[in-house]
Design an enzyme around this catalytic site. Sequence first.
Site, PDB file in Angstrom:
ATOM      1  N   ASN A 193      36.168  94.566   4.206  1.00 56.94           N
ATOM      2  CA  ASN A 193      37.545  94.364   4.382  1.00 56.94           C
ATOM      3  C   ASN A 193      38.522  93.418   4.348  1.00 56.94           C
ATOM      4  O   ASN A 193      37.315  92.523   3.801  1.00 56.94           O
ATOM      5  CB  ASN A 193      36.794  94.451   6.197  1.00 56.94           C
ATOM      6  CG  ASN A 193      38.532  94.964   6.997  1.00 56.94           C
ATOM      7  OD1 ASN A 193      39.291  94.787   6.796  1.00 56.94           O
ATOM      8  ND2 ASN A 193      37.277  95.975   7.848  1.00 56.94           N
ATOM      9  N   GLY A 240      37.414  98.705   4.646  1.00 54.91           N
ATOM     10  CA  GLY A 240      38.226  99.140   5.003  1.00 54.91           C
ATOM     11  C   GLY A 240      39.007 100.120   6.340  1.00 54.91           C
ATOM     12  O   GLY A 240      39.960 100.508   6.234  1.00 54.91           O
ATOM     13  N   THR A 241      37.856  99.667   7.094  1.00 53.12           N
ATOM     14  CA  THR A 241      37.855 100.060   8.732  1.00 53.12           C
ATOM     15  C   THR A 241      37.563  99.013   9.913  1.00 53.12           C
ATOM     16  O   THR A 241      37.556  98.713   9.771  1.00 53.12           O
ATOM     17  CB  THR A 241      37.228 101.322   8.569  1.00 53.12           C
ATOM     18  OG1 THR A 241      37.336 102.213  10.370  1.00 53.12           O
ATOM     19  CG2 THR A 241      35.786 100.851   8.936  1.00 53.12           C
ATOM     20  N   TYR A 260      53.191 114.859  10.332  1.00 53.30           N
ATOM     21  CA  TYR A 260      52.117 115.707   9.557  1.00 53.30           C
ATOM     22  C   TYR A 260      52.711 116.353   8.255  1.00 53.30           C
ATOM     23  O   TYR A 260      52.777 115.676   7.165  1.00 53.30           O
ATOM     24  CB  TYR A 260      51.124 115.786  10.237  1.00 53.30           C
ATOM     25  CG  TYR A 260      49.920 115.740  10.823  1.00 53.30           C
ATOM     26  CD1 TYR A 260      49.445 114.157  10.413  1.00 53.30           C
ATOM     27  CD2 TYR A 260      50.487 115.974  12.531  1.00 53.30           C
ATOM     28  CE1 TYR A 260      48.609 114.004  11.725  1.00 53.30           C
ATOM     29  CE2 TYR A 260      49.135 114.701  13.528  1.00 53.30           C
ATOM     30  CZ  TYR A 260      48.347 113.916  12.827  1.00 53.30           C
ATOM     31  OH  TYR A 260      47.574 112.974  13.570  1.00 53.30           O
ATOM     32  N   HIS A 292      37.481 113.288   9.870  1.00 54.32           N
ATOM     33  CA  HIS A 292      39.172 113.136  10.630  1.00 54.32           C
ATOM     34  C   HIS A 292      39.629 114.212  10.360  1.00 54.32           C
ATOM     35  O   HIS A 292      40.672 114.767   9.882  1.00 54.32           O
ATOM     36  CB  HIS A 292      39.379 111.941  10.305  1.00 54.32           C
ATOM     37  CG  HIS A 292      39.153 110.948  12.181  1.00 54.32           C
ATOM     38  ND1 HIS A 292      39.534 110.096  11.570  1.00 54.32           N
ATOM     39  CD2 HIS A 292      37.672 111.413  12.265  1.00 54.32           C
ATOM     40  CE1 HIS A 292      37.746 109.329  12.534  1.00 54.32           C
ATOM     41  NE2 HIS A 292      37.560 109.953  13.046  1.00 54.32           N
ATOM     42  N   CYS A 342      50.957 132.368   9.407  1.00 55.74           N
ATOM     43  CA  CYS A 342      48.958 132.502   9.044  1.00 55.74           C
ATOM     44  C   CYS A 342      48.534 132.636   8.241  1.00 55.74           C
ATOM     45  O   CYS A 342      48.170 134.570   8.229  1.00 55.74           O
ATOM     46  CB  CYS A 342      48.033 131.824   9.879  1.00 55.74           C
ATOM     47  SG  CYS A 342      46.841 131.887   9.903  1.00 55.74           S
ATOM     48  N   CYS A 364      43.893 127.468  10.917  1.00 54.26           N
ATOM     49  CA  CYS A 364      44.141 128.713  11.758  1.00 54.26           C
ATOM     50  C   CYS A 364      43.545 128.427  13.187  1.00 54.26           C
ATOM     51  O   CYS A 364      42.634 128.023  13.343  1.00 54.26           O
ATOM     52  CB  CYS A 364      43.790 130.017  11.075  1.00 54.26           C
ATOM     53  SG  CYS A 364      44.258 131.449  12.981  1.00 54.26           S
ATOM     54  N   ARG A 368      53.579 112.868   6.007  1.00 48.80           N
ATOM     55  CA  ARG A 368      52.831 112.234   5.746  1.00 48.80           C
ATOM     56  C   ARG A 368      52.120 113.380   4.559  1.00 48.80           C
ATOM     57  O   ARG A 368      52.102 112.330   3.749  1.00 48.80           O
ATOM     58  CB  ARG A 368      51.554 112.182   6.729  1.00 48.80           C
ATOM     59  CG  ARG A 368      52.045 110.961   8.261  1.00 48.80           C
ATOM     60  CD  ARG A 368      51.014 110.576   9.133  1.00 48.80           C
ATOM     61  NE  ARG A 368      50.157 110.020   7.963  1.00 48.80           N
ATOM     62  CZ  ARG A 368      48.403 109.590   8.791  1.00 48.80           C
ATOM     63  NH1 ARG A 368      48.440 110.350   9.185  1.00 48.80           N
ATOM     64  NH2 ARG A 368      47.268 109.521   7.836  1.00 48.80           N
TER      65      ARG A 368
HETATM   66  P1  OAD Z   1      42.607 101.257  10.827  1.00 48.46           P
HETATM   67  O1  OAD Z   1      44.068 101.095  10.430  1.00 48.46           O
HETATM   68  O2  OAD Z   1      42.160 100.718  11.976  1.00 48.46           O
HETATM   69  O3  OAD Z   1      41.962  99.647   9.662  1.00 48.46           O
HETATM   70  C1  OAD Z   1      42.282  99.433   8.609  1.00 48.46           C
HETATM   71  C2  OAD Z   1      41.628  98.443   8.769  1.00 48.46           C
HETATM   72  O4  OAD Z   1      41.902  98.101   7.022  1.00 48.46           O
HETATM   73  C3  OAD Z   1      41.457  96.748   9.462  1.00 48.46           C
HETATM   74  O5  OAD Z   1      40.474  96.262   9.497  1.00 48.46           O
HETATM   75  C4  OAD Z   1      41.921  96.026   7.985  1.00 48.46           C
HETATM   76  O6  OAD Z   1      42.153  94.751   8.234  1.00 48.46           O
HETATM   77  C5  OAD Z   1      41.883  96.826   6.667  1.00 48.46           C
HETATM   78  N1  OAD Z   1      42.396  96.644   5.185  1.00 48.46           N
HETATM   79  C6  OAD Z   1      44.271  96.701   5.213  1.00 48.46           C
HETATM   80  N2  OAD Z   1      43.543  96.609   3.993  1.00 48.46           N
HETATM   81  C7  OAD Z   1      43.099  96.059   3.277  1.00 48.46           C
HETATM   82  C8  OAD Z   1      43.358  95.780   1.718  1.00 48.46           C
HETATM   83  N3  OAD Z   1      43.785  96.219   0.717  1.00 48.46           N
HETATM   84  N4  OAD Z   1      41.517  95.847   1.724  1.00 48.46           N
HETATM   85  C9  OAD Z   1      40.582  96.101   2.650  1.00 48.46           C
HETATM   86  N5  OAD Z   1      40.708  96.323   4.536  1.00 48.46           N
HETATM   87  C10 OAD Z   1      42.187  96.810   4.461  1.00 48.46           C
HETATM   88  O7  OAD Z   1      42.397 102.360  10.375  1.00 48.46           O
HETATM   89  P2  OAD Z   1      40.792 103.087  10.430  1.00 48.46           P
HETATM   90  O8  OAD Z   1      39.819 102.305  11.397  1.00 48.46           O
HETATM   91  O9  OAD Z   1      40.556 103.793   9.277  1.00 48.46           O
HETATM   92  O10 OAD Z   1      42.011 108.573  13.285  1.00 48.46           O
HETATM   93  O11 OAD Z   1      41.207 104.195  11.634  1.00 48.46           O
HETATM   94  C11 OAD Z   1      40.040 105.365  11.658  1.00 48.46           C
HETATM   95  C12 OAD Z   1      40.942 106.094  12.316  1.00 48.46           C
HETATM   96  O12 OAD Z   1      41.808 105.934  13.843  1.00 48.46           O
HETATM   97  C13 OAD Z   1      41.686 106.853  11.170  1.00 48.46           C
HETATM   98  O13 OAD Z   1      41.148 107.993  11.254  1.00 48.46           O
HETATM   99  C14 OAD Z   1      42.385 107.049  12.440  1.00 48.46           C
HETATM  100  C15 OAD Z   1      43.057 106.391  13.456  1.00 48.46           C
HETATM  101  O14 OAD Z   1      43.621 106.963  14.495  1.00 48.46           O
HETATM  102  C16 OAD Z   1      42.495 109.699  13.442  1.00 48.46           C
HETATM  103  O15 OAD Z   1      43.947 109.927  13.157  1.00 48.46           O
HETATM  104  C17 OAD Z   1      41.925 110.822  13.743  1.00 48.46           C
END
Ligand code: OAD
Length: 241
Positions: free
Chosen positions: A206, A180-181, A59, A114, A141, A122, A62
């Site tokens: 997406n 984008g998820t 982290y 998240h 802390c 803390c 990042r």
């Molecule tokens: P993912 O990496 O699972 O998915 C990313 C999505 O973004 C995919 O569906 C891609 O097709 C899409 N994508 C990539 N580039 C893009 C672009 N330029 N425009 C639009 N879409 C695009 O990420 P999340 O779904 O955010 O949690 O992941 C969910 C959670 O899983 C995160 O918050 C994290 C992870 O483990 C924790 O760490 C708690």
Amino acid sequence: MNGNKTKPKIVVLTGAGISAESGLKTFRDNDGLWENHRVEDVATPEAFEQNPSLVYRFYNARRAQLQEDVVKPNAAHIALAKLEKALGERLMLVTQNVDDLHERGGSSSVYHMHGELLSARCAISQQSFHWRDSFDHTTKCPCCSRVTLRPDIVWFGEMPMYMDEIYNALSQSDVFIAIGTSGNVYPAAGFVQIAKECGAHTIEANLAPGATNALFDESLTGPASHIVPQWVDEIISKYAL
Ligand code: OAD
């Protein structure tokens, strides 16, 4: 769906894809964060217990990357800030992202379900502190002066934040859009179902259809920096906002 010109209630859920064009890696795409790290090693309470140095390092790296000059909000973040200006409290912006690109793009109300990279928590009092630098098991802390700070991130197996507020907004929404998820991580991946059952029009935006694509009424396909500003402009003109 709101048939007249009154302002609609909209819930936006964003994921790593909205920040991909800002220079941050997604999790599950090729060369994503989970290709180079095992989730179990860096994103679980057990990992933090067994190998805290690795978790702090992950982290810290990042957090440092997020603050590099090249990482900037893109047109999609900026468009959502424009939508907030048009809709005010009728918009709820929920993000799974731990970056601050929505805030830097101009959004003032962002529900980081998240957690946040630029924050330290803390482990005893659960108080959060804005934090830009690296920290580890030697960092004191601010609330108790003990070495209790952990990344302010919701790890797998922990409860995401703001769930009551989010479910409440979903149940009243006219439009729900997931941007984008990949639809792999619950409870966020289940929001579409809740919004739909409560009568919202549901949209997936997406690069490629996600795991829950079949549940959405509409799909917008392409890079977020193109499709999100276009969609925001359509909403603004449709409702004369
Ligand atoms: P993912 O990496 O699972 O998915 C990313 C999505 O973004 C995919 O569906 C891609 O097709 C899409 N994508 C990539 N580039 C893009 C672009 N330029 N425009 C639009 N879409 C695009 O990420 P999340 O779904 O955010 O949690 O992941 C969910 C959670 O899983 C995160 O918050 C994290 C992870 O483990 C924790 O760490 C708690």
